[in-house]
Design an enzyme around this catalytic site. Sequence first.
Site, mmCIF file in Angstrom:
data_model
loop_
_atom_site.group_PDB
_atom_site.id
_atom_site.type_symbol
_atom_site.label_atom_id
_atom_site.label_comp_id
_atom_site.label_asym_id
_atom_site.label_seq_id
_atom_site.Cartn_x
_atom_site.Cartn_y
_atom_site.Cartn_z
ATOM 1 N N CYS A 232 7.765 90.768 11.703
ATOM 2 C CA CYS A 232 6.955 91.675 12.258
ATOM 3 C C CYS A 232 5.840 91.423 13.349
ATOM 4 O O CYS A 232 5.510 90.058 13.331
ATOM 5 C CB CYS A 232 5.773 92.599 11.062
ATOM 6 S SG CYS A 232 7.020 93.139 9.801
ATOM 7 N N GLN B 221 22.221 101.145 10.518
ATOM 8 C CA GLN B 221 20.663 101.626 10.851
ATOM 9 C C GLN B 221 20.136 101.274 9.646
ATOM 10 O O GLN B 221 20.125 101.821 8.687
ATOM 11 C CB GLN B 221 20.600 103.150 11.434
ATOM 12 C CG GLN B 221 21.330 103.374 12.489
ATOM 13 C CD GLN B 221 20.599 102.895 13.791
ATOM 14 O OE1 GLN B 221 19.830 101.894 13.586
ATOM 15 N NE2 GLN B 221 21.054 103.032 14.983
ATOM 16 N N ASN C 269 28.744 106.219 11.354
ATOM 17 C CA ASN C 269 27.466 106.880 11.176
ATOM 18 C C ASN C 269 27.297 108.397 11.776
ATOM 19 O O ASN C 269 26.980 109.350 10.975
ATOM 20 C CB ASN C 269 26.270 106.122 11.476
ATOM 21 C CG ASN C 269 24.970 106.410 11.307
ATOM 22 O OD1 ASN C 269 24.635 106.701 9.984
ATOM 23 N ND2 ASN C 269 23.762 106.573 11.991
ATOM 24 N N ASP D 215 26.071 105.106 21.228
ATOM 25 C CA ASP D 215 25.074 104.327 20.601
ATOM 26 C C ASP D 215 25.523 102.871 20.742
ATOM 27 O O ASP D 215 25.894 102.180 19.780
ATOM 28 C CB ASP D 215 25.300 104.590 19.062
ATOM 29 C CG ASP D 215 24.224 104.120 18.588
ATOM 30 O OD1 ASP D 215 23.149 103.487 18.699
ATOM 31 O OD2 ASP D 215 24.428 104.155 16.963
ATOM 32 N N CYS E 113 18.665 101.354 21.566
ATOM 33 C CA CYS E 113 17.706 100.595 20.937
ATOM 34 C C CYS E 113 16.839 99.799 21.849
ATOM 35 O O CYS E 113 16.071 98.713 21.550
ATOM 36 C CB CYS E 113 18.136 99.837 19.802
ATOM 37 S SG CYS E 113 19.484 98.629 20.520
#
Length: 486
Positions: A128, A317, A351, A415, A441
Site C-alpha cells: 500500500c 479481479q 469474467n 480488458d 488498469c
Amino acid sequence: MANLFKQSRSKQKDKASRTQSSASKRGSASANAQVAGLRFGKDKKTTNISASQVIDTVTIDDLDWMGNGVARGNPMMFVEGALVGETCDIEVLSSKKKVINAKATNIHSPSEARQAPFCPVFDSCGGCQLQHLKPDAALAQRDNAIKVMMERQLAMKPNVWQAPLEGPRPQYRRKARLAIDARNPNQIKLGFREANSNNVINIETCPILVDPLSTIIGPLRDALTGFESARHIGHVSLVEGDNTSHLVIKHTKALEAELIDAVSALVSENFSVSDHDIEFKLENKQGQIRSVGKHTDIVMNTVNGCSISPSANDFIQINKVVNEKMVNQAIGWLNPKPNERIADWFSGLGNFTLPIAKLGAKVQAVEGVAEMVRRAKDNAQQQGIENVEWLHLDLADKTNVEASLQLGFDKVLLDPSREGALTVCHALVKALPKTIVYVSCNPSTFSRDAKVLIDGGYEMEKAGVAEMFPFTHHMEMMALFTRKQQ
C-alpha cells in the site's frame, strides 16, 4: 505486493512489447512523465527548477491519479507521501528534464485529509502507498485528476464522466502472493516485499486482505518454522472464493513430510474457528498443483448467475464488490442483444464473457494464456453456456487480430493488462464495430489507445474510474466508445 495488481496474462509480454509500434513505445514511458505532459495546461504558474539544484521544500498544488503530490513547475515535481496544500521537505529520488520524482521527508501543516496509516508496516511494505490519505479524499481527488487528464488529452466533454465505482475498505483483496525468506529456517519471514527491495517484511496479518486469508499468515509462518525444507518454498498463494479458500505453497524441491503435516494440521484447525474452509495445495516446480487432503474447485460468483473457477496462478479481479459493479456497468453499456456478435478480448476466465453470453449474444473470447482458455471453456460448459467461441491468441500480433476480425463484430469489450491494446485499437478503427467498451488498469496507456479510437471515428460517450485497489497507486478505468454517424 505491488507486483500482484493486474498481472500480465501471458508469458508473451516481452514479445508483445517488441511488436508494438513506435507510438506504443512512446506510450510506455513512466506514468508520472505522461501525467506531467497531460494533466496540466500551459496557463498554470511555472517555477523554473534545475534538475541539478538541491531542493529542500515544495508546496503541493494537486494530486495525480496515482496519489502522488504534484508541485507544478518546470520541471514538474511528483512527491510521494505529500498531499494537496502541504508544504514539505523532500528528498529527490530521480530527475529528468521535465520531471522530478521525490518523497516527502517532513510535512509542515498537515492536510485535513491526512490520516494515520492503519497498518503497522505501512512505512516499509511495498503493498500500500496511500494509507496516509483518507480514502474518500483519495478517491475524490484521484477521480478528478483522471477526469482532468482525459479532458486535456482527449478533449473529453465534462458530462461524459461518470460517478466512480467503489467497494469495501480496507478488507477488499481476495487474492495475494506472500513472499518468504527461509534462509534461516528457525527465523522465517513471511509477508510482502519491502518497497523497492527484495527484503521480505514479516507480518502477522494484512488489513487489506479478507478473512481468513489475513488471519492465517502468522500461524502459517509458525507452522513452517523449524523445517529445513522450508528453504525450498518459493512463495505462498492465498485465494478466497465464495465457497472455499486455497492456500498454495510453491516449492522447488520436495518438502519434509512433517512440514506438510504441520500445515495440514493448521488448515484442519482453521475449519473449527472459521465459517470459511481453507484447503491446502502444493505446487511443484513445473507449476502442477495437487491437493493435500480435501479438494474443492474455487467458485467466484459474478453476475447473471455466472461464476468463474480460478487456480492460484490465474488472473482475477481481486475486489469482489467492485468487480461485480464493473461487470454490470459493462453489460449496461454494451447492451448485448440475442444473436449479436460480440468480442471479449483479453477475456481471462470469462469474467465478462459468461454474463454477456447468458443474455444470448454470440461471443468470441480471446485470451493469451492457454491454460486459462481451457479452464474457462470447461467452466462455461459446466454452466450450460455454449454460445462462446474460446480462442488462445496473442492479441499483440497484428495478424491474429486482423484474422479474428474477419467475420465482423457488432460490439467489442477490451480488458487488457497494463500495456494496453494499441495493436487491437488500430485494427478496430478499420473494422468499425458500433460499440466498444474498454476496461483499463492504466489510465496512461488507456489515454494513448483512446486517442486512436477517437481519431479513427469513435466518440467517448461515457467514462469513469473503478476503485479496485484502495490505498494503492493503482486505478481502474472504464469507457464506452460509440461509432460516429457517417
